[in-house]
Design a protein around this motif. Structure first.
Motif, PDB file in Angstrom:
ATOM      1  N   ARG A  44     -10.683  52.693 -18.877  1.00 33.72           N
ATOM      2  CA  ARG A  44     -11.050  52.929 -20.272  1.00 33.72           C
ATOM      3  C   ARG A  44     -11.941  54.165 -20.389  1.00 33.72           C
ATOM      4  NH1 ARG A  44     -12.838  48.100 -18.383  1.00 33.72           N
ATOM      5  NH2 ARG A  44     -11.690  46.208 -18.923  1.00 33.72           N
ATOM      6  N   HIS A  45     -11.449  55.211 -21.024  1.00 35.90           N
ATOM      7  CA  HIS A  45     -12.221  56.455 -21.137  1.00 35.90           C
ATOM      8  C   HIS A  45     -12.191  56.965 -22.574  1.00 35.90           C
ATOM      9  CE1 HIS A  45     -12.551  56.191 -16.830  1.00 35.90           C
ATOM     10  NE2 HIS A  45     -11.253  55.908 -16.822  1.00 35.90           N
ATOM     11  N   LEU A  46     -12.798  58.124 -22.794  1.00 33.11           N
ATOM     12  CA  LEU A  46     -13.051  58.583 -24.155  1.00 33.11           C
ATOM     13  C   LEU A  46     -12.676  60.045 -24.311  1.00 33.11           C
ATOM     14  CD1 LEU A  46     -14.561  57.954 -26.947  1.00 33.11           C
ATOM     15  CD2 LEU A  46     -16.569  58.971 -25.848  1.00 33.11           C
ATOM     16  N   THR A  47     -12.077  60.358 -25.442  1.00 38.89           N
ATOM     17  CA  THR A  47     -11.843  61.744 -25.839  1.00 38.89           C
ATOM     18  C   THR A  47     -12.480  61.972 -27.204  1.00 38.89           C
ATOM     19  OG1 THR A  47      -9.740  61.839 -24.648  1.00 38.89           O
ATOM     20  CG2 THR A  47     -10.087  63.486 -26.367  1.00 38.89           C
ATOM     21  N   ILE A  48     -13.215  63.060 -27.345  1.00 39.13           N
ATOM     22  CA  ILE A  48     -13.785  63.446 -28.635  1.00 39.13           C
ATOM     23  C   ILE A  48     -13.017  64.649 -29.163  1.00 39.13           C
ATOM     24  CG2 ILE A  48     -15.821  64.311 -29.853  1.00 39.13           C
ATOM     25  CD1 ILE A  48     -16.127  61.416 -29.087  1.00 39.13           C
ATOM     26  N   TRP A  49     -12.549  64.530 -30.383  1.00 32.53           N
ATOM     27  CA  TRP A  49     -11.721  65.537 -31.051  1.00 32.53           C
ATOM     28  C   TRP A  49     -12.548  66.187 -32.147  1.00 32.53           C
ATOM     29  CZ3 TRP A  49      -6.593  63.768 -33.895  1.00 32.53           C
ATOM     30  CH2 TRP A  49      -5.946  64.876 -34.427  1.00 32.53           C
ATOM     31  N   ASP A  50     -12.957  67.419 -31.917  1.00 36.62           N
ATOM     32  CA  ASP A  50     -13.785  68.136 -32.889  1.00 36.62           C
ATOM     33  C   ASP A  50     -12.998  68.399 -34.177  1.00 36.62           C
ATOM     34  OD1 ASP A  50     -16.074  69.618 -33.787  1.00 36.62           O
ATOM     35  OD2 ASP A  50     -14.980  71.466 -33.347  1.00 36.62           O
ATOM     36  N   LYS A  51     -13.609  68.019 -35.299  1.00 37.89           N
ATOM     37  CA  LYS A  51     -12.960  68.161 -36.617  1.00 37.89           C
ATOM     38  C   LYS A  51     -11.575  67.508 -36.598  1.00 37.89           C
ATOM     39  CE  LYS A  51     -15.432  72.406 -37.880  1.00 37.89           C
ATOM     40  NZ  LYS A  51     -16.202  72.527 -36.632  1.00 37.89           N
ATOM     41  N   GLY A  52     -11.539  66.328 -35.984  1.00 40.62           N
ATOM     42  CA  GLY A  52     -10.266  65.627 -35.802  1.00 40.62           C
ATOM     43  C   GLY A  52      -9.841  64.829 -37.012  1.00 40.62           C
ATOM     44  N   GLU A  53      -8.774  64.084 -36.814  1.00 33.67           N
ATOM     45  CA  GLU A  53      -8.176  63.273 -37.871  1.00 33.67           C
ATOM     46  C   GLU A  53      -7.976  61.859 -37.341  1.00 33.67           C
ATOM     47  OE1 GLU A  53      -3.993  63.145 -40.437  1.00 33.67           O
ATOM     48  OE2 GLU A  53      -4.450  64.835 -39.116  1.00 33.67           O
ATOM     49  N   VAL A  54      -8.276  60.875 -38.173  1.00 34.29           N
ATOM     50  CA  VAL A  54      -8.060  59.485 -37.769  1.00 34.29           C
ATOM     51  C   VAL A  54      -6.580  59.179 -37.951  1.00 34.29           C
ATOM     52  CG1 VAL A  54      -8.678  57.073 -38.149  1.00 34.29           C
ATOM     53  CG2 VAL A  54     -10.404  58.847 -38.400  1.00 34.29           C
ATOM     54  N   VAL A  55      -5.828  59.414 -36.880  1.00 36.80           N
ATOM     55  CA  VAL A  55      -4.374  59.254 -36.927  1.00 36.80           C
ATOM     56  C   VAL A  55      -3.988  57.851 -36.476  1.00 36.80           C
ATOM     57  CG1 VAL A  55      -3.847  61.695 -36.625  1.00 36.80           C
ATOM     58  CG2 VAL A  55      -4.231  60.275 -34.617  1.00 36.80           C
ATOM     59  N   ASP A  56      -2.804  57.422 -36.872  1.00 39.50           N
ATOM     60  CA  ASP A  56      -2.289  56.104 -36.520  1.00 39.50           C
ATOM     61  C   ASP A  56      -1.792  56.133 -35.075  1.00 39.50           C
ATOM     62  OD1 ASP A  56      -1.525  53.490 -36.814  1.00 39.50           O
ATOM     63  OD2 ASP A  56       0.454  53.977 -37.622  1.00 39.50           O
ATOM     64  N   LEU A  57      -2.381  55.287 -34.211  1.00 42.00           N
ATOM     65  CA  LEU A  57      -2.046  55.267 -32.785  1.00 42.00           C
ATOM     66  C   LEU A  57      -1.858  53.821 -32.335  1.00 42.00           C
ATOM     67  CD1 LEU A  57      -4.768  57.827 -31.654  1.00 42.00           C
ATOM     68  CD2 LEU A  57      -2.315  58.286 -31.782  1.00 42.00           C
ATOM     69  N   THR A  58      -1.009  53.606 -31.361  1.00 41.90           N
ATOM     70  CA  THR A  58      -0.656  52.256 -30.895  1.00 41.90           C
ATOM     71  C   THR A  58      -1.373  51.926 -29.584  1.00 41.90           C
ATOM     72  OG1 THR A  58       1.540  52.497 -31.875  1.00 41.90           O
ATOM     73  CG2 THR A  58       1.258  50.734 -30.263  1.00 41.90           C
ATOM     74  N   PRO A  59      -2.038  50.770 -29.487  1.00 43.77           N
ATOM     75  CA  PRO A  59      -2.656  50.378 -28.214  1.00 43.77           C
ATOM     76  C   PRO A  59      -1.602  50.240 -27.119  1.00 43.77           C
ATOM     77  CG  PRO A  59      -3.418  48.973 -30.016  1.00 43.77           C
ATOM     78  CD  PRO A  59      -2.269  49.781 -30.549  1.00 43.77           C
ATOM     79  N   PRO A  60      -1.906  50.656 -25.898  1.00 40.59           N
ATOM     80  CA  PRO A  60      -0.912  50.584 -24.823  1.00 40.59           C
ATOM     81  C   PRO A  60      -0.525  49.162 -24.467  1.00 40.59           C
ATOM     82  CG  PRO A  60      -3.054  51.214 -23.947  1.00 40.59           C
ATOM     83  CD  PRO A  60      -3.170  51.251 -25.436  1.00 40.59           C
ATOM     84  N   HIS A  61      -1.456  48.199 -24.631  1.00 39.25           N
ATOM     85  CA  HIS A  61      -1.100  46.818 -24.293  1.00 39.25           C
ATOM     86  C   HIS A  61      -0.119  46.217 -25.292  1.00 39.25           C
ATOM     87  CE1 HIS A  61      -5.147  46.735 -26.328  1.00 39.25           C
ATOM     88  NE2 HIS A  61      -4.453  45.988 -27.167  1.00 39.25           N
ATOM     89  N   ASP A  62       0.134  46.924 -26.398  1.00 40.79           N
ATOM     90  CA  ASP A  62       1.174  46.484 -27.329  1.00 40.79           C
ATOM     91  C   ASP A  62       2.548  47.071 -26.984  1.00 40.79           C
ATOM     92  OD1 ASP A  62      -0.725  45.088 -28.679  1.00 40.79           O
ATOM     93  OD2 ASP A  62      -0.761  46.357 -30.465  1.00 40.79           O
ATOM     94  N   VAL A  63       2.613  47.911 -25.946  1.00 44.98           N
ATOM     95  CA  VAL A  63       3.853  48.615 -25.605  1.00 44.98           C
ATOM     96  C   VAL A  63       4.333  48.229 -24.202  1.00 44.98           C
ATOM     97  CG1 VAL A  63       4.966  50.908 -25.633  1.00 44.98           C
ATOM     98  CG2 VAL A  63       2.935  50.519 -27.012  1.00 44.98           C
ATOM     99  N   LEU A  64       3.674  47.266 -23.575  1.00 49.95           N
ATOM    100  CA  LEU A  64       4.004  46.902 -22.203  1.00 49.95           C
ATOM    101  C   LEU A  64       5.480  46.532 -22.075  1.00 49.95           C
ATOM    102  CD1 LEU A  64       0.839  44.785 -21.392  1.00 49.95           C
ATOM    103  CD2 LEU A  64       1.491  46.920 -20.265  1.00 49.95           C
ATOM    104  N   GLY A  65       6.129  47.142 -21.080  1.00 50.52           N
ATOM    105  CA  GLY A  65       7.528  46.873 -20.823  1.00 50.52           C
ATOM    106  C   GLY A  65       8.501  47.556 -21.767  1.00 50.52           C
ATOM    107  N   GLN A  66       7.993  48.426 -22.632  1.00 50.17           N
ATOM    108  CA  GLN A  66       8.849  49.099 -23.614  1.00 50.17           C
ATOM    109  C   GLN A  66       8.879  50.609 -23.362  1.00 50.17           C
ATOM    110  OE1 GLN A  66       8.279  47.726 -27.780  1.00 50.17           O
ATOM    111  NE2 GLN A  66       6.620  46.478 -26.942  1.00 50.17           N
ATOM    112  N   LYS A  67       9.953  51.255 -23.802  1.00 53.09           N
ATOM    113  CA  LYS A  67      10.003  52.709 -23.765  1.00 53.09           C
ATOM    114  C   LYS A  67       8.990  53.264 -24.746  1.00 53.09           C
ATOM    115  CE  LYS A  67      14.712  53.369 -22.093  1.00 53.09           C
ATOM    116  NZ  LYS A  67      16.013  54.047 -22.295  1.00 53.09           N
TER     117      LYS A  67
END
Length: 400
Positions: free
Chosen positions: A151-174
Motif C-alpha cells: 500500500r503506497h501513495l501518489t500525490i498529484w499536484d493540481k490533480g482531479e478526483v477521478v473515478d478509479l476501481t479498487p484492485p481487489h474488485d478486479v481480482l481474476g478479471q482482465k
C-alpha cells in the motif's frame, strides 16, 4: 472506566459450504468470544451509509463516530496523514498499490489481476520497487511515497478526483475496462509493468514461489481531509493500534495517539500480542481512556479467497488479542467496556467488500448480561438489536 474497540477488518462473511454452511466467525474456535458474548449485548450495525462504497475508509470512520457523509474526502488523503505528507488544498492523493498482474505476453490491457497484495510483499521489498518506479516516473506533478507492504501513495499536484476501481474488485478479471480514463495515470501503470516485471526482486520472488509485484494500480483518489478532534467530539482521549496507514491516518487527522507496534504488518503473521499489550498499556499507563485495536488479517484472507486462513485470523484475534486484553484488564482491577465488531464483510466467495450490516458484541465489566447468544452473524440478527446508523455505535460504547 476504560473503553476499547477491537475491530476484525472484514471479519463478517456469508455461509460457506466447506464450513458446513457456517460463516468463518461461526466456525472458528473462539472460546473468549463465546464466553463474553453470554455476558454482552449482541446485535447488528450498518456501518456503510446507503449509496457509499463499502470500504475500510468509510466503515472505520463510521465506527469511530465520524459520519462518512460529513467527513469522507477519499481514502488516500487519510493514508497521506499517516505517512506524514502535508497535502496542499490543490493536491489529490491516490492509493498506489503494487499488485500482481499476469505475466503472459498479452498486451497490458488484456492482463489479469492475480493478487492485489503481491503475496503480502514486505515493506522493505516494496520500497525498493517503488524507488525504481520513482526514478522513471516521478516529476513535479506526480510524487511517490512509501507506505506499508503493498500500500503506497501518489500525490498529484493540481490533480482531479477521478473515478478509479479498487484492485481487489478486479481480482481474476482482465484489467482493460478498469484502467483509469485519465491518459497519464493509465500510461504510468503500463510503464510500471515494464519497469517492474524483470526487476531482480521480482525474479527472486518468482524463484521462491511468490507472486511478482509487477504493476502499480491507482485508486482511492481524494482531497485533503478535515476531521474534528476525537477528544473534542467524544470527551475521550484515544489511541490507535494498527499496522495500516489508513487507520493511522484517521487517527492522526482526529488527533488521537498513534502507537507503533514492532512486527505489526497487516498480515496473518502480525504481532497479535504486541497489539494487545500496547492497548492495555496506553489505557493503564499512557493517559488514554480509549483504545482502538485494528486487525487487518481477516480482510486480507477474505481478499485472498481463503476461508481456512480467514478462520485462522479470527481464531488469532480471539485467543491472542481479545483474551489477552480482558485478562490483563481484569488482573489490573480496571472497569472497562469493550466493543468487538468488523468494519464490513469481506466474503471469501467474492473476495471483496460488501455493505451488509455486521455483528457487534458490547461487553461491560460492571454490567454483565445473562443470555444464550454467541457472537456471530446469525445470533446478531436473531437478537433483534439493530443500529441503522453506524456512526452512532460509539455512543453506545460511551453510554451516551
Amino acid at each position: 472506566m476504560k473503553y476499547l474497540i477491537i475491530l476484525g477488518d472484514g471479519m463478517a462473511d456469508k455461509d460457506i459450504p466447506e464450513l458446513g454452511g457456517k460463516t468463518p466467525l461461526e466456525y472458528a474456535d473462539t472460546p473468549t468470544m463465546d464466553k463474553y458474548s453470554k455476558m454482552s449485548e449482541i446485535g447488528m450495525v450498518h456501518t456503510i451509509p446507503d449509496g457509499m462504497a463499502p470500504g475500510s475508509d468509510t466503515a472505520n470512520l463510521s465506527v469511530l463516530g465520524y459520519n462518512p457523509r460529513d467527513y469522507y474526502t477519499g481514502r488516500s488523503p487519510l493514508e497521506a496523514l499517516s505517512i506524514g505528507v502535508d497535502m496542499k488544498t490543490t493536491d489529490v492523493a491516490l492509493r498506489c498499490n503494487i499488485v500482481t498482474v499476469s505475466t503472459d505476453e498479452l498486451p497490458y490491457e488484456e492482463k489479469t489481476i492475480i493478487d492485489h497484495s503481491s503475496s503480502e510483499i514486505s515493506t522493505e521489498d516494496a520500497a525498493v520497487l517503488l524507488e525504481a518506479v520513482r526514478k522513471e516516473l516521478e516529476n513535479d506533478i506526480y510524487k511517490f511515497y512509501v507506505g506499508t507492504s503493498y500500500r503506497h501513495l501518489t500525490i498529484w499536484d493540481k490533480g482531479e478526483v477521478v473515478d478509479l476501481t479498487p484492485p481487489h474488485d478486479v481480482l481474476g478479471q482482465k484489467i482493460g475496462q478498469y484502467l483509469p480514463k485519465d491518459d497519464k495515470l493509465r500510461e504510468m501503470m503500463k510503464k510500471s509493468y515494464d519497469i517492474l516485471s524483470n526487476h531482480p526482486i521480482n525474479v527472486e520472488r518468482m524463484k521462491s514461489g511468490l507472486n511478482p509485484a509487477n504493476s502499480l494500480w491507482f485508486w482511492g483518489a481524494g482531497t485533503r481531509p478535515m476531521l474534528t478532534s476525537f477528544e473534542e467530539k467524544t470527551g475521550h482521549k484515544g489511541a490507535m493500534i494498527s499496522a495500516v496507514d489508513l487507520l493511522k491516518g484517521i487517527a492522526v487527522g482526529a488527533g488521537m495517539k498513534v502507537i507503533e507496534v514492532e512486527g505489526a504488518n497487516g498480515g496473518l503473521d502480525t504481532n497479535y500480542e504486541g497489539k494487545a499489550d500496547a492497548a492495555v498499556d496506553v489505557l493503564l499507563n499512557g493517559g488514554c481512556d480509549f483504545a482502538y485495536i485494528h486487525l487487518e488479517a481477516p480482510d486480507e484472507m477474505g481478499h485472498q479467497g481463503s476461508y481456512e486462513r480467514k478462520v485462522k485470523a479470527i481464531e488469532n484475534l480471539d485467543k491472542r488479542i481479545i483474551k489477552r486484553v480482558v485478562e490483563k484488564m481484569e488482573a489490573a482491577g480496571e472497569d472497562f467496556r469493550m466493543l468487538v465488531l468488523p468494519d464490513h464483510p469481506t466474503p471469501v466467495a467474492i473476495r471483496t467488500h460488501v455493505s451488509d450490516p455486521v455483528p457487534y458484541m458490547l461487553y461491560d465489566s460492571t454490567d454483565k448480561k445473562n443470555n444464550t447468544w454467541s457472537y456471530n452473524e446469525k445470533d446478531g440478527e436473531a437478537s433483534g438489536n439493530y443500529i441503522a446508523e453506524g456512526h452512532t455505535i460509539i455512543n453506545r460504547l460511551f453510554e451516551k
